[in-house]
Design an enzyme around this catalytic site. Structure first.
Site, mmCIF file in Angstrom:
data_model
loop_
_atom_site.group_PDB
_atom_site.id
_atom_site.type_symbol
_atom_site.label_atom_id
_atom_site.label_comp_id
_atom_site.label_asym_id
_atom_site.label_seq_id
_atom_site.Cartn_x
_atom_site.Cartn_y
_atom_site.Cartn_z
ATOM 1 N N HIS A 162 -8.626 0.739 8.377
ATOM 2 C CA HIS A 162 -10.053 1.047 8.297
ATOM 3 C C HIS A 162 -10.420 1.274 6.839
ATOM 4 O O HIS A 162 -10.122 2.326 6.261
ATOM 5 C CB HIS A 162 -10.376 2.312 9.101
ATOM 6 N N THR A 204 6.070 -0.692 3.963
ATOM 7 C CA THR A 204 4.867 -1.140 3.258
ATOM 8 C C THR A 204 5.121 -2.381 2.404
ATOM 9 O O THR A 204 4.175 -2.945 1.857
ATOM 10 C CB THR A 204 4.323 -0.017 2.348
ATOM 11 N N LYS A 205 6.403 -2.774 2.268
ATOM 12 C CA LYS A 205 6.767 -3.954 1.484
ATOM 13 C C LYS A 205 7.781 -4.774 2.257
ATOM 14 O O LYS A 205 8.432 -4.281 3.180
ATOM 15 C CB LYS A 205 7.359 -3.533 0.139
#
Length: 198
Positions: free
Chosen positions: A121, A177-178
């Site tokens: 979001h 996240t990677k």
């Protein structure tokens, strides 16, 4: 005599509930874009827009499986695609949310309380602070790709624009996240390589 009647009525009620659940599951199976043989889904599941979801053979998900393919959000229009390979097992409390693309390969195993998403979001910018989180636009930084033979531990989060290589292990409570290379173990927040499997 009363106990026998009560027992009979309980068994009858249970049989009716099982029949109804099977009918609902059969109806759901027919609404997917594609679904393979041996599809098993336990109780309290939530499937949003199954027409954008493909599931391979020998799929098994335990209670509270939640999978969502959003084609619109407010004024935004999306073209989501979720594809799950063969022999994939999800434990309890899984949440998969997609506006872009989430691909899961064959022979993957998922523990409980896992969140997989290709979107968020809004963005972490000062401008977005003036908009309520629910009203912020959905943004995808890229697809999620989980390749074959991946094992995902308890409480893991897998974020957008991530590819997890074959045979890798995501340790409990990691946040990915990677990209994760093949044949390794990652752990932590954010997830980092702690071991290569050689």
């Amino acid at each position: 005599m009363k106990n026998k009647i009560k027992l009979f009525l309980l068994k009858l009620l249970n049989a009716i509930l099982v029949y109804k659940q099977q009918q609902e599951l059969d109806e759901l199976k027919n609404s997917f874009k594609k679904v393979g043989k041996n599809f098993k889904l336990k109780q309290n599941y939530s499937v949003y827009n199954p027409q954008f979801i493909e599931i391979g053979e020998n799929f098994y998900a335990l209670d509270r499986f939640r999978i969502e393919a959003f084609d619109k959000y407010g004024e935004q229009i999306f073209f989501p695609k979720i594809k799950i390979g063969d022999n994939v097992i999800f434990n309890t409390d899984i949440h998969i949310g997609c506006i872009n693309s989430i691909i899961i390969g064959d022979n993957c195993l998922f523990a409980s309380r896992i969140y997989i998403t290709d979107h968020q979001h809004g963005e972490a910018t000062p401008e977005m602070l003036n908009i309520k989180p629910i009203d912020r636009p959905l943004i995808s930084k890229g697809p999620v790709i989980i390749k074959n033979n991946v094992w995902v531990g308890e409480g893991v989060g897998i974020m957008s624009n991530v590819t997890i290589g074959e045979n890798s292990i995501i340790a409990t409570n990691a946040v990915v996240t990677k990209d994760v290379p093949p044949n390794c173990v990652v752990a932590g927040i954010p997830a980092k390589i702690i071991k290569y499997i050689v």
